[in-house]
Design a protein around this motif. Structure first.
Motif, short mmCIF file in Angstrom:
data_model
loop_
_atom_site.label_atom_id
_atom_site.label_comp_id
_atom_site.label_asym_id
_atom_site.label_seq_id
_atom_site.Cartn_x
_atom_site.Cartn_y
_atom_site.Cartn_z
N GLN A 127 -12.86 30.71 21.54
CA GLN A 127 -11.90 30.28 20.51
C GLN A 127 -11.50 31.36 19.18
O GLN A 127 -10.76 31.67 18.83
N MET A 128 -13.42 30.92 18.74
CA MET A 128 -13.56 32.46 17.12
C MET A 128 -13.32 34.22 17.93
O MET A 128 -12.78 34.32 16.84
N MET A 129 -13.71 34.33 18.96
CA MET A 129 -13.34 35.31 19.58
C MET A 129 -11.81 35.88 19.03
O MET A 129 -11.01 36.68 19.61
N ALA A 130 -10.71 34.61 20.27
CA ALA A 130 -9.82 34.85 20.09
C ALA A 130 -8.92 34.80 18.50
O ALA A 130 -7.71 35.58 18.30
N ARG A 131 -9.26 34.58 17.95
CA ARG A 131 -8.84 34.13 16.03
C ARG A 131 -9.23 35.31 16.10
O ARG A 131 -8.80 35.53 15.11
N LYS A 132 -10.65 36.10 16.29
CA LYS A 132 -10.80 37.32 15.63
C LYS A 132 -9.68 38.21 15.75
O LYS A 132 -8.84 38.99 15.16
N VAL A 133 -9.53 38.74 17.73
CA VAL A 133 -8.61 39.17 17.82
C VAL A 133 -6.62 38.36 17.36
O VAL A 133 -5.93 39.72 16.84
N LYS A 134 -6.29 37.88 17.39
CA LYS A 134 -4.96 36.93 15.99
C LYS A 134 -5.00 37.94 14.96
O LYS A 134 -3.40 37.98 14.17
N ARG A 135 -6.53 37.12 13.88
CA ARG A 135 -6.18 37.92 12.54
C ARG A 135 -6.45 39.61 13.00
O ARG A 135 -5.38 40.07 11.45
N ALA A 136 -6.64 40.08 13.74
CA ALA A 136 -6.92 42.01 13.68
C ALA A 136 -5.41 42.03 13.88
O ALA A 136 -4.44 43.18 13.05
N SER A 193 -3.63 40.59 24.70
CA SER A 193 -3.60 39.51 23.78
C SER A 193 -4.75 38.37 23.60
O SER A 193 -5.89 38.18 23.87
N VAL A 194 -4.35 37.07 22.55
CA VAL A 194 -4.97 36.28 23.01
C VAL A 194 -4.72 35.20 23.87
O VAL A 194 -6.46 34.73 24.51
N ALA A 195 -4.31 35.18 24.51
CA ALA A 195 -4.50 34.43 25.95
C ALA A 195 -5.32 34.97 26.44
O ALA A 195 -5.45 34.78 27.52
N ALA A 196 -4.74 36.49 26.99
CA ALA A 196 -6.09 36.97 27.65
C ALA A 196 -7.87 37.44 27.15
O ALA A 196 -8.13 37.33 28.58
N VAL A 197 -7.78 36.99 26.06
CA VAL A 197 -9.25 37.22 25.54
C VAL A 197 -9.76 35.79 26.34
O VAL A 197 -10.53 35.47 26.27
N ARG A 198 -8.66 34.32 25.62
CA ARG A 198 -9.18 33.14 26.27
C ARG A 198 -9.68 33.17 27.66
O ARG A 198 -10.87 31.85 27.99
N ARG A 199 -8.58 33.90 28.26
CA ARG A 199 -8.92 33.93 30.55
C ARG A 199 -10.10 34.38 29.99
O ARG A 199 -10.93 33.88 31.55
N SER A 200 -10.14 35.60 29.79
CA SER A 200 -11.29 36.33 29.80
C SER A 200 -12.42 35.45 29.55
O SER A 200 -14.02 35.58 30.33
N GLY A 201 -12.80 34.53 28.51
CA GLY A 201 -13.85 33.77 27.87
C GLY A 201 -14.03 32.96 29.37
O GLY A 201 -15.06 32.33 29.36
N ARG A 202 -13.04 32.07 29.56
CA ARG A 202 -13.19 31.63 30.36
C ARG A 202 -14.22 31.74 31.60
O ARG A 202 -15.04 31.11 32.29
N ASN A 203 -13.21 32.90 32.21
CA ASN A 203 -13.69 33.73 33.19
C ASN A 203 -15.00 33.72 33.47
O ASN A 203 -16.18 34.13 34.64
N ILE A 204 -15.91 34.66 32.10
CA ILE A 204 -17.19 34.94 32.08
C ILE A 204 -17.76 32.84 31.42
O ILE A 204 -19.20 33.36 32.16
N GLY A 205 -17.62 32.36 30.97
CA GLY A 205 -18.43 31.14 30.58
C GLY A 205 -18.46 30.70 32.23
O GLY A 205 -19.19 29.55 31.92
N PHE A 206 -17.36 30.68 33.23
CA PHE A 206 -18.05 29.96 34.59
C PHE A 206 -18.55 30.77 35.74
O PHE A 206 -19.78 29.88 35.55
N GLN A 207 -19.32 31.70 34.57
CA GLN A 207 -20.14 32.36 35.50
C GLN A 207 -21.50 31.96 34.67
O GLN A 207 -22.41 31.33 35.41
N ILE A 208 -21.64 31.45 33.58
CA ILE A 208 -22.86 31.87 32.47
C ILE A 208 -23.07 30.36 32.94
O ILE A 208 -24.42 30.65 32.94
N MET A 209 -21.94 29.31 33.10
CA MET A 209 -22.53 27.87 33.36
C MET A 209 -22.69 28.29 34.39
O MET A 209 -24.12 27.16 34.38
N GLY A 210 -22.87 28.05 35.36
CA GLY A 210 -23.20 28.10 37.32
C GLY A 210 -24.91 28.81 36.53
O GLY A 210 -25.39 27.66 37.80
N MET A 211 -25.07 29.87 36.28
CA MET A 211 -26.41 30.71 36.42
C MET A 211 -26.82 29.51 35.29
O MET A 211 -28.42 28.96 35.79
N THR A 212 -26.54 29.08 34.17
CA THR A 212 -27.44 28.13 33.36
C THR A 212 -27.38 26.46 34.39
O THR A 212 -29.37 26.26 33.34
#
Length: 266
Positions: free
Chosen positions: A240-249, A163-182
């Motif tokens: 958000q762009m990846m979530a829109r891609k899933v929604k459009r598909a 689902s779109v919500a799951a994509v956004r949730r996964s994006g947040r989880n990956i983003g938190f890890q990237i932000m910490g390292m960056t």
């Protein structure tokens, strides 16, 4: 020069052995970006506007870094568009803040080394500072955009009905890890590059207020903050762009499912 050449050869060999074809492509992107930076220096020295040169070179660097570092064209396109959006936002943010901060030119700690040279080089130092700040954020935002887009692509491929919500949730989880390292990379990179200067200032009994008002310290801190803000923005926009891609598909599949359900066997 010999040491630099030896390290370059070692890096190229390791990238080819570890990364294979993608390692060769990554090394090629580094070489091209290195050439582009020298072209930027030549163009600015020739009298071209530093901000426009930085914008042109920055877009070229982002394109080379993202498209040569990603095999999936659609994912690379999403990451590239996200970085372009963030690049435009950062221009709007950097130009006024650098002007009000008055961090252009050389700091007092650097003038002793260049005082025998003339500074009448015929360029606007404020524009050069803006261009330098803009170019310094490119590596962080391109890396974050590729990491988010590639990570979410793997999540979507493994879960086609996500689902779109799951994509956004996964994006947040990956983003938190990237932000910490960056953020750690940017922070320690700043102190690592100016550690000798900070030690010297401490030996000279410089106060904490001196650090906060030192041009070189303020400019480095602002570059770190700019890069951090850019990383946060590119993570959110790419997600958000990846979530829109899933929604459009999902919307494209619904008509086909409905049409298939209306067909009855004879």
């Amino acid at each position: 020069m010999a040491s630099i050449s030896a390290l370059t050869i070692v890096m190229a060999v390791l990238m080819c052995l570890v990364g294979g074809k993608r390692g060769i492509a990554a090394f090629g992107s580094v070489a091209l970006n290195f050439i582009l930076m020298f072209i930027a220096i030549i163009l600015i020295s020739a009298g071209f506007a530093p901000i426009w040169v930085a914008l042109f070179v920055g877009i070229a660097i982002l394109a080379i870094t993202i498209y040569l570092g990603n095999d999936d064209e659609q994912t690379a396109r999403i990451a590239f568009i996200a970085t372009l959006i963030v690049l435009c936002v950062m221009i709007v943010l950097i130009v006024p803040l650098d002007h009000f901060a008055q961090i252009k030119g050389f700091s007092n700690e650097q003038t002793d080394e260049i005082e025998q040279f003339t500074l009448l080089v015929g360029v606007n130092f404020e524009s050069i500072t803006i261009a330098t700040t803009l170019l310094s954020t490119l590596g962080a935002i391109s890396e974050a955009a590729i990491a988010i887009a590639s990570g979410l692509r793997e999540v979507i491929e493994q879960n086609p009905g996500i689902s779109v919500a799951a994509v956004r949730r996964s994006g947040r989880n990956i983003g938190f890890q990237i932000m910490g390292m960056t953020f750690n990379t940017l922070f320690f990179g700043m102190f690592g590059g100016d550690l000798a200067l900070f030690v010297l200032l401490y030996k000279l009994k410089a106060t904490f207020g001196y650090y906060l008002n030192s041009k070189i310290f303020v400019s480095e801190c602002m570059m770190v903050l700019y890069s951090a803000i850019a990383v946060i923005l590119v993570i959110w926009i790419t997600t958000q762009m990846m979530a829109r891609k899933v929604k459009r598909a999902a919307h494209q599949e619904k008509p086909g499912e409905q049409q298939g359900s209306n067909v009855h066997p004879d």
